[in-house]
Scaffold this motif. Sequence first.
Motif, short mmCIF file in Angstrom:
data_model
loop_
_atom_site.label_atom_id
_atom_site.label_comp_id
_atom_site.label_asym_id
_atom_site.label_seq_id
_atom_site.Cartn_x
_atom_site.Cartn_y
_atom_site.Cartn_z
N SER A 380 75.13 -45.86 38.72
CA SER A 380 74.24 -44.75 39.06
C SER A 380 74.61 -43.53 38.23
O SER A 380 75.80 -43.22 38.05
CB SER A 380 74.35 -44.40 40.55
OG SER A 380 73.87 -45.44 41.35
N SER A 641 64.82 -44.59 40.20
CA SER A 641 65.39 -43.24 40.07
C SER A 641 64.59 -42.25 40.90
O SER A 641 63.36 -42.28 40.93
CB SER A 641 65.37 -42.79 38.60
OG SER A 641 65.93 -41.50 38.46
N VAL A 645 69.03 -38.95 41.00
CA VAL A 645 69.95 -40.05 40.69
C VAL A 645 69.17 -41.28 40.25
O VAL A 645 68.18 -41.66 40.90
CB VAL A 645 70.83 -40.41 41.91
CG1 VAL A 645 71.73 -41.61 41.59
CG2 VAL A 645 71.68 -39.21 42.33
N THR A 647 69.59 -45.45 39.37
CA THR A 647 70.46 -46.59 39.64
C THR A 647 69.93 -47.83 38.94
O THR A 647 68.74 -48.15 39.06
CB THR A 647 70.55 -46.88 41.15
OG1 THR A 647 71.14 -45.75 41.81
CG2 THR A 647 71.39 -48.11 41.43
N SER A 678 70.17 -52.83 45.06
CA SER A 678 69.59 -51.57 44.60
C SER A 678 69.12 -50.72 45.77
O SER A 678 69.31 -49.49 45.78
CB SER A 678 68.42 -51.86 43.66
OG SER A 678 67.82 -50.68 43.21
N GLN A 682 70.70 -47.02 46.09
CA GLN A 682 69.82 -45.87 45.91
C GLN A 682 69.60 -45.15 47.24
O GLN A 682 69.49 -43.92 47.28
CB GLN A 682 68.48 -46.30 45.32
CG GLN A 682 67.59 -45.14 44.92
CD GLN A 682 68.14 -44.31 43.77
OE1 GLN A 682 68.75 -44.85 42.86
NE2 GLN A 682 67.95 -42.99 43.80
N ALA A 685 72.44 -42.91 47.58
CA ALA A 685 72.29 -41.78 46.64
C ALA A 685 71.26 -40.79 47.15
O ALA A 685 71.44 -39.57 47.06
CB ALA A 685 71.89 -42.30 45.27
#
Length: 839
Positions: A380, A641, A645, A647, A678, A682, A685
């Motif tokens: 990431s 994304s 962020v 990933t 993912s 994510q 994030a």
Amino acid sequence: MLGGVLGLVGLSAIAGVLVTATVTPAIAVSGYAASSAITLFDNLPSYLEVDEPMLPTTIYAEDPNTGDQRELASFYDQNRTPVAWDEVATVMYDSIISSEDPRYYEHGGVDLIGTSRALLNNAGGGDTQGGSSISQQYVKNVLIQECEKEAPADELEACWVKATQAKGIDGYERKLQEMRYAIAIEKEYSKNDILLGYLNIANFGGVTYGIEAAAQYYFGVSAKDLSITQAATLAGIVQNPNYYRIDQKDNEVNGEANGYEATENRRNYVLTRLYEDGKITEDEYKEAHASPVEPNIHPRQKGCITAGGSAYFCEYVKNVIENDPAFGETPEARRELLRRGGLKVYTTIDLTLQMAAEQAMKDNAPTNIPGMQFGSAGVSLEADTGRILQMVQNTEFSEDPEVLNTQPGHSAQVWAADAEHGSSNGFSVGSTFKVFTLLDWLEHGRSINERLNGVNRIFPAFNCDGNPMPFGTKKIGNFANNPGFFGSVRQFTEQSLNSGYFAMAQQLNLCDIMRVADRLDVKTGDGKKISENVQGPYDILGSFNVAPISMASVYATIANNGLQCPPKAIDKIVDADGNEMKLPDSKCEQKIKPEIAATAAAALSGVMNGGTGGPAHAPDATPVIGKTGTHETLQTSMIQSSTKVATAVWVGNVEGEADLFRTYVPAGQVSQLRYYISKRIQGAANAAYGGDPFPPPDQNLTRQILADLPSVVGKSVTEAQNILWAAGFSPVVGEPVPGMQPEGLIETQDPGAGRVPSGTSVTISPSNGQGSTVPDVKGQSLQDAMAAIAGAGFVPERGDCEKKSKAGAGKVTGTSPGAGEVLTQGSKVSIDYQARKCS
């Protein structure tokens, strides 16, 4: 023999006079011997450059709970942790002085008695040893460090021998030079500084250097907390480190079986000297003397293996330092800086996100799948800085060749990185590579709402800078055997339609597409430019081996309004002197125009909202863009994304060709793991960094494109289809309709010829060959109208009657179906009329 003895007498006299003259200048010295000795002594070099000793480099990460920096890993040739004066126990200083140089605070750098003893030993043919003051021993260690730092590998041993073990005349010269340097440094440094410097530089066996590292290694305590017994033991070890060390249990001479007898004897000698000098009491002496030697070994592991789940990120950081010219002109210089330079490296990793990523990987991707070389990696990036926030891998980190060769599920490669940063050549990224065709399409002013023929087929040759590049003789399939369709660029992106992207690339320059990848710093995993390695049109689908981190940077750039911030793993480096070092250039650059980035994001958002990336969409309100990628059945990728962020996750074959769609693990089908991993990463994030709405797409790049729709009435079905396909429309063949055209030719098309949106579906209906046109009988008498309808081949029948006065009675008002319509002969036609009486 006689010459040696005479030499000894002469040199001993000279040395004695020199020491007396230099250290105690108040004593009167006269005569030729004295003046000659002083001349000889003064001609020796007197300046010794005391550089920093070799120091470990430490890599740090910020502790998310405290905000403090915590150690991830260290690298060293010599395990050393320098300490200040008050960070060493007083008994340690006492032990060294009592056993090594009891007159340390009385002489001026050279102990005359000890030196004379050393010269006598040397005259007898032995190595020059013993008798050196602490200042001289410090000098010797500085010279050894200089050897180890500067001498080429093939000269290192000779340099070390010269600095420590020279015999005969060379031994006299070395001893005198040590004396000269010792006297010089005592003029520049205080006694306490020299004593501390010696304890910080001295070897304590193996790669353990300095009192703090020795205390931690042998006893698991800090130097300031050493007991009498421990201090005496370490003071004994330093006299002959690799003989007295106590970390080799199986050593027959000095090991666990005999209670480390040699070390115990040396320790007890130190204790005796401490007691005789009044530094410890009789009770303390007796208790310490009676205690066994009890090591409590605490190895300080070096390298990234100590970083646990962050080991692959650590390895990336290490490779940055070892490979970037910012840290040295040559590979050797950079290696020495890492292992000897005492750097403090503060990294970008977010341990909260890292731990979430590690758990996501652990829960879904096993370390090993029997029958295949399985791998998975995730990374990431912070979109507006390029900072690497997490880097995970399904394997356990190891650099041990035996482990790597015999135990599956271990690796030292960083699969998220390229060859330079992780010894990995990347992996086929599949349809995530389509982003470059999309960007090139937009940069040529084309709309994402433009409709094209995306039906799967064999395409004509593609253009690459004016050179034709053949498509080949076989169709390249779409995912799930999708036959393709007429649709918009937006639809092709959402559904990741290969044939749709071929239709786009057919209208572009293939080489321009690859140059977009070059501009965004995407290279093959082994460092080659994409544009210089194009093999065929299929390359737009992602056949290149590319590092996942490079692709993550591309999507982060789109999410960051086209401003690309290169991936970086280091926030700050402080050298051994406390100075902040210059880092490799990581300047952000505008690589894509903001309106292009915004429109690309609009297309890529559909991937995550109803498109192929939907299963990876975290259940939160953070807007994301993304793209899936599959290379045959061998490699899979998922990149997404937010505005904050990006990933990238890869799952596939490290080597080999195992079918990911036919391989299962507890978490499910291996081809689906990218979504699960993912989604978790994510999601974490998004929770930590959030994300803003993406800017609206450019109006011009989302405009509806109109095209001329030709008429195909009267054409055969096949001819009509080809005409419409060539014009960029999607023909749909309807059922035959009654028509005036000969049977099988197109009777009608909908919509009709004219300006319509490009790619529109056009329904074409062939004639059944049995059609006739309804005649216009309005205003005729009912009798005449019925005759006309019957004459045209239809069956007339009365329709609606409207009551009317005499003036308008008997006239026809219309028919159903109406005049001009084409019907199959024999069809009924109703006639509407007026009459005075309607019955």
